[in-house]
Motif scaffolding. Sequence first.
Motif, mmCIF file in Angstrom:
data_model
loop_
_atom_site.group_PDB
_atom_site.id
_atom_site.type_symbol
_atom_site.label_atom_id
_atom_site.label_comp_id
_atom_site.label_asym_id
_atom_site.label_seq_id
_atom_site.Cartn_x
_atom_site.Cartn_y
_atom_site.Cartn_z
ATOM 1 N N TYR A 50 -15.579 0.827 -52.738
ATOM 2 C CA TYR A 50 -15.620 2.217 -52.296
ATOM 3 C C TYR A 50 -17.056 2.627 -51.973
ATOM 4 O O TYR A 50 -17.320 3.299 -50.968
ATOM 5 C CB TYR A 50 -15.032 3.101 -53.391
ATOM 6 C CG TYR A 50 -14.851 4.543 -52.994
ATOM 7 C CD1 TYR A 50 -13.917 4.903 -52.022
ATOM 8 C CD2 TYR A 50 -15.619 5.548 -53.584
ATOM 9 C CE1 TYR A 50 -13.752 6.224 -51.653
ATOM 10 C CE2 TYR A 50 -15.453 6.872 -53.220
ATOM 11 C CZ TYR A 50 -14.515 7.206 -52.253
ATOM 12 O OH TYR A 50 -14.370 8.510 -51.879
ATOM 13 N N LEU A 53 -17.977 1.132 -48.638
ATOM 14 C CA LEU A 53 -17.309 1.786 -47.510
ATOM 15 C C LEU A 53 -17.959 3.130 -47.208
ATOM 16 O O LEU A 53 -18.231 3.466 -46.060
ATOM 17 C CB LEU A 53 -15.819 1.973 -47.806
ATOM 18 C CG LEU A 53 -14.998 2.617 -46.691
ATOM 19 C CD1 LEU A 53 -14.954 1.716 -45.461
ATOM 20 C CD2 LEU A 53 -13.583 2.917 -47.139
ATOM 21 N N ASN A 54 -18.226 3.900 -48.264
ATOM 22 C CA ASN A 54 -18.806 5.223 -48.040
ATOM 23 C C ASN A 54 -20.222 5.158 -47.503
ATOM 24 O O ASN A 54 -20.667 6.066 -46.812
ATOM 25 C CB ASN A 54 -18.789 6.035 -49.336
ATOM 26 C CG ASN A 54 -17.455 6.706 -49.525
ATOM 27 O OD1 ASN A 54 -16.702 6.879 -48.562
ATOM 28 N ND2 ASN A 54 -17.147 7.055 -50.735
ATOM 29 N N SER A 55 -20.928 4.106 -47.819
ATOM 30 C CA SER A 55 -22.278 4.011 -47.282
ATOM 31 C C SER A 55 -22.209 3.587 -45.821
ATOM 32 O O SER A 55 -23.215 3.535 -45.134
ATOM 33 C CB SER A 55 -23.109 3.012 -48.084
ATOM 34 O OG SER A 55 -22.710 1.703 -47.772
ATOM 35 N N GLY A 56 -20.996 3.279 -45.346
ATOM 36 C CA GLY A 56 -20.852 2.878 -43.952
ATOM 37 C C GLY A 56 -21.384 1.477 -43.740
ATOM 38 O O GLY A 56 -21.725 1.084 -42.632
ATOM 39 N N ASN A 57 -21.426 0.715 -44.809
ATOM 40 C CA ASN A 57 -21.933 -0.661 -44.742
ATOM 41 C C ASN A 57 -20.853 -1.548 -44.144
ATOM 42 O O ASN A 57 -20.254 -2.380 -44.813
ATOM 43 C CB ASN A 57 -22.295 -1.115 -46.160
ATOM 44 C CG ASN A 57 -23.122 -2.374 -46.143
ATOM 45 O OD1 ASN A 57 -23.202 -3.065 -45.132
ATOM 46 N ND2 ASN A 57 -23.731 -2.685 -47.259
ATOM 47 N N GLU A 69 -13.236 -0.948 -38.128
ATOM 48 C CA GLU A 69 -14.406 -1.098 -38.972
ATOM 49 C C GLU A 69 -13.988 -1.662 -40.302
ATOM 50 O O GLU A 69 -13.005 -1.250 -40.870
ATOM 51 C CB GLU A 69 -14.986 0.288 -39.240
ATOM 52 C CG GLU A 69 -16.283 0.562 -38.568
ATOM 53 C CD GLU A 69 -16.648 1.981 -38.817
ATOM 54 O OE1 GLU A 69 -16.927 2.315 -39.968
ATOM 55 O OE2 GLU A 69 -16.625 2.759 -37.847
ATOM 56 N N VAL A 228 -24.704 1.338 -31.144
ATOM 57 C CA VAL A 228 -23.753 1.553 -32.238
ATOM 58 C C VAL A 228 -22.550 0.616 -32.189
ATOM 59 O O VAL A 228 -21.852 0.457 -33.180
ATOM 60 C CB VAL A 228 -23.210 3.004 -32.279
ATOM 61 C CG1 VAL A 228 -24.317 3.965 -32.664
ATOM 62 C CG2 VAL A 228 -22.596 3.403 -30.958
ATOM 63 N N TYR A 229 -22.282 0.017 -31.026
ATOM 64 C CA TYR A 229 -21.099 -0.840 -30.955
ATOM 65 C C TYR A 229 -21.401 -2.282 -31.333
ATOM 66 O O TYR A 229 -20.519 -3.122 -31.359
ATOM 67 C CB TYR A 229 -20.467 -0.760 -29.566
ATOM 68 C CG TYR A 229 -20.013 0.645 -29.280
ATOM 69 C CD1 TYR A 229 -18.977 1.202 -30.017
ATOM 70 C CD2 TYR A 229 -20.663 1.449 -28.348
ATOM 71 C CE1 TYR A 229 -18.582 2.516 -29.827
ATOM 72 C CE2 TYR A 229 -20.279 2.763 -28.142
ATOM 73 C CZ TYR A 229 -19.235 3.294 -28.891
ATOM 74 O OH TYR A 229 -18.850 4.594 -28.703
ATOM 75 N N TYR A 233 -24.860 -3.140 -36.244
ATOM 76 C CA TYR A 233 -25.588 -1.879 -36.065
ATOM 77 C C TYR A 233 -26.011 -1.265 -37.397
ATOM 78 O O TYR A 233 -27.119 -0.754 -37.547
ATOM 79 C CB TYR A 233 -24.768 -0.867 -35.268
ATOM 80 C CG TYR A 233 -25.470 0.460 -35.181
ATOM 81 C CD1 TYR A 233 -26.558 0.621 -34.332
ATOM 82 C CD2 TYR A 233 -25.111 1.525 -35.999
ATOM 83 C CE1 TYR A 233 -27.251 1.809 -34.284
ATOM 84 C CE2 TYR A 233 -25.801 2.720 -35.964
ATOM 85 C CZ TYR A 233 -26.871 2.862 -35.103
ATOM 86 O OH TYR A 233 -27.560 4.026 -35.067
ATOM 87 N N PHE A 234 -25.098 -1.341 -38.368
ATOM 88 C CA PHE A 234 -25.451 -0.770 -39.669
ATOM 89 C C PHE A 234 -26.778 -1.334 -40.168
ATOM 90 O O PHE A 234 -27.640 -0.608 -40.654
ATOM 91 C CB PHE A 234 -24.361 -1.054 -40.709
ATOM 92 C CG PHE A 234 -24.859 -0.849 -42.115
ATOM 93 C CD1 PHE A 234 -25.003 0.433 -42.628
ATOM 94 C CD2 PHE A 234 -25.258 -1.925 -42.893
ATOM 95 C CE1 PHE A 234 -25.516 0.635 -43.896
ATOM 96 C CE2 PHE A 234 -25.777 -1.730 -44.159
ATOM 97 C CZ PHE A 234 -25.899 -0.446 -44.662
ATOM 98 N N ALA A 237 -29.858 0.038 -38.315
ATOM 99 C CA ALA A 237 -30.190 1.390 -38.749
ATOM 100 C C ALA A 237 -30.762 1.366 -40.164
ATOM 101 O O ALA A 237 -31.749 2.043 -40.468
ATOM 102 C CB ALA A 237 -28.941 2.273 -38.708
ATOM 103 N N ALA A 240 -34.399 0.066 -40.137
ATOM 104 C CA ALA A 240 -35.306 1.055 -39.560
ATOM 105 C C ALA A 240 -35.547 2.174 -40.562
ATOM 106 O O ALA A 240 -36.686 2.582 -40.819
ATOM 107 C CB ALA A 240 -34.727 1.613 -38.262
ATOM 108 N N GLN A 241 -34.449 2.636 -41.148
ATOM 109 C CA GLN A 241 -34.557 3.733 -42.098
ATOM 110 C C GLN A 241 -35.388 3.333 -43.315
ATOM 111 O O GLN A 241 -36.274 4.064 -43.753
ATOM 112 C CB GLN A 241 -33.151 4.143 -42.523
ATOM 113 C CG GLN A 241 -33.097 5.332 -43.434
ATOM 114 C CD GLN A 241 -31.662 5.594 -43.850
ATOM 115 O OE1 GLN A 241 -30.977 4.698 -44.334
ATOM 116 N NE2 GLN A 241 -31.208 6.809 -43.636
ATOM 117 N N GLN A 242 -35.101 2.164 -43.861
ATOM 118 C CA GLN A 242 -35.798 1.743 -45.068
ATOM 119 C C GLN A 242 -37.278 1.451 -44.793
ATOM 120 O O GLN A 242 -38.112 1.583 -45.676
ATOM 121 C CB GLN A 242 -35.127 0.517 -45.684
ATOM 122 C CG GLN A 242 -33.707 0.768 -46.173
ATOM 123 C CD GLN A 242 -33.642 1.774 -47.307
ATOM 124 O OE1 GLN A 242 -34.387 1.694 -48.268
ATOM 125 N NE2 GLN A 242 -32.762 2.759 -47.189
#
Lengths: 481, 326
Positions: A50, A53-57, A69, A228-229, A233-234, A237, A240-242
């Motif tokens: 869970y 999934l919620n982290s969009g990983n 996904e 994004v496709y 992609y995750f 992102a 880059a974010q980290q």
Amino acid sequence: MRFDNYRTDGFYDEMFESDGIPRAGVEPIIETINGLRPRDLKRRQRAAEYALLNSGNTFNVYGAKEGAEKILPFDIIPRIVPANEWSTLEAGLKQRIRALNLFIGDIYNEKKILRDGVVPEEMILGAESYRKNCEGLRPPKDIWIHITGTDLVRDESGTFFVLEDNLRCPSGVSYVVENRNVLKSTFPNAFRTMNVRPTIDYPDRLRRTLRHLSRKSNPRIIVLTPGVYNSAYFEHAFLAQQMGVELAEGRDLVVVDDELKLRTTRGFETVDVVYRRIDDDFLDPRSFRSDSLLGVPGIMDVYRKGNVALANAVGTGIADDKAIYAYTPRIIKYYLDEDPILPIVPTYICSDEKERQHVLENLDRFVVKAVNLSGGYGMLIGPKSTAAEREAFAKKIKANPRDFVAQPTISLSRAPVIAGDRFAGRHVDLRPYILYGRDIFVLPGGLTRVALREGSLVVNSSQGGGSKDTWVLSDGGPANA
Amino acid sequence: MLSRVAEAVYWMHRYVERAENVARFVHVNLHLLLDADHHGAGEQWLPLVTTSGDHEDFEKRYSRPTERNVVKFLTFDTENPNSIISCFRVARENARSVRDTISSEMWNHLNQTYLMIEREGRRRRIEDLQEFYTQIKNASHFLVGLAETTMSHNEAWHFGRLGRLIERADKTARILDVRYFILLPGVEYVDSPYDSVLWTALLKSTSAFEMYRKAHPHIHHENVADFLLFDRMFARSLYWCISAAERSMDQITEGMRPAPQAAAELSTLRETLESTDVKSVLANGLHEFIDTFQFNLNVVGVQIHQSFFAMKEAITQVPAQMQSQG
């Protein structure tokens, strides 16, 4: 659920020496799991899924319908690597990366190794992954392969082999960092007791590796994504974010006055270092595939002029070609005058007539791989194939021998996973990540991929594989994470 | 910052604000109907579609503006680009494309909310939807809170706020426009208890009821219009939205010479709101006033696009894919 009835079935098992006898150092996690009620163990498994999934990983499977996904299936039982085994892997990987980097620089410049006949010239110059327009190129600090993810497997004796070098745009490292994040809350006590080495500093190390490529003290670094496709992609992102840098797509960039520029809300701004997650072919429609909408027209010219650094460099694919792989022990010896610390899997090159003949006569015993395809596509697993499949594959080999290599099937090591109401052994590999900057750094951990289907040998996420967190134990000292 | 990223953050916030507004006025209407039945008035679902501005699409695909049809159209109809589910889908896709810019908390929240709408929303019956609309409104407020506290108030943040406020001003204007004219002709209800029920519903549709109460002792249509148009402190009034948007615009354009056209248009809009009052607006026609306001607001939107997102002279290729934006 306890490990009491767990069977190793004669395979090398990552957790048990033999039935009922855990390997040294893994007891705390086994005791923790044995002490849980089955429903608590499953609750932790669900909580971990869970969280992912919620982290969009998530990743997208190529060819699946849009929006499909999935999280990479995740098994919460960690894979443990003891400190002494790790130090051998670390030394072997550093040695290998140093040699391969010298090799790439050599074949695009002096070509000494070809002149000395160590690697056949036609095998290099005729390879699809050889980039003629990299000839004469000298990337910053002579580093070509800044980021590598090397696939390792173990056979039934427990020996580690290098299975594949991924020197282009290796993916998966975000799972290493995120899986760890999740597992720290799944088994906090065992984690603390076992002195697991940290992986959390990977983004920071990556950023330092990239910064090293520019002469500027505070260069503008970006991550270049196909968008994004893309299935990874995750990860783009996430990194880059980290790292605290911008995530750009090809359409955000333009070449102006021999410099690479970002389109910003305040006009054009110069970019110095690009961590590109776009393959060579799509990077520059003027130099490579002209139909590419993902890349930046003219970026190769800027690169050749030294006005932007690319990581990884262009043209590195020549060194992770599955046919060149067969020569890597000789490449290490040639450049470093050292014996390889890590062996490779014996590899038969189908363009060699004698070797091809041997492969064709023993197809049922070999794994045959297409040289230019990754992700488990275009592969024949001899022992699990039908006569008809072998016949069809033999035709392909005869038609394009340069495209194939064959390796004996290795009885991959196994690690326990939660399979319904019991623990069961499943085959695993290991992909550590290596950064080449000021020095060579091997992240203590890596992606353990697991073939979740019973008996399956294919660990790729596109083929039903999952992942585990990899716990590299430290040699005593204080616990840190 | 990257033009594409600024644009995605802007639309991400606009779409969440849009979903919040849809959720609120559907929710209020569901409530209102219970009282309306008591007073013997008919069901009023068409105005909701009119307010959303998508009545043509609705009429093409639905037979009548029944409760079931309108609720479905505005909430779960994936073909309606402005339904709640579509708004969150676009917001989430935009968020996904700027995950490195917004905080992880914001992305997780939008992702979770969308998955919740997909998973649970479709299963519910209309009677069970009230809780759902509350969740949607809360989700929007939660996003504002996360942006406020987990993200630096940098350029991206101001673009997000700009998008949110422009959307909010537009929605308050639409609700006032549509509702006012439905309510006003009902002379038979004037000063009746039902009159106050209806104006209360309008105020609640913009989350304004309690704050209005503190500012005005009686529920009177002129005061209601004054409050929603010109109140200096209520965060959904046109004036408040536009002047707060202008503050974000100032931050975005700091040091830019000459100032982009978008900034000038926004200031003009704020000055217009300052230079008039409710009496003259009502005397000259509320509908005309709101119409002009919305036209000028659209001009601001177009100018924002051209000043910050487009970079037209430099585009050398057709983008591989564009996020759906409207």
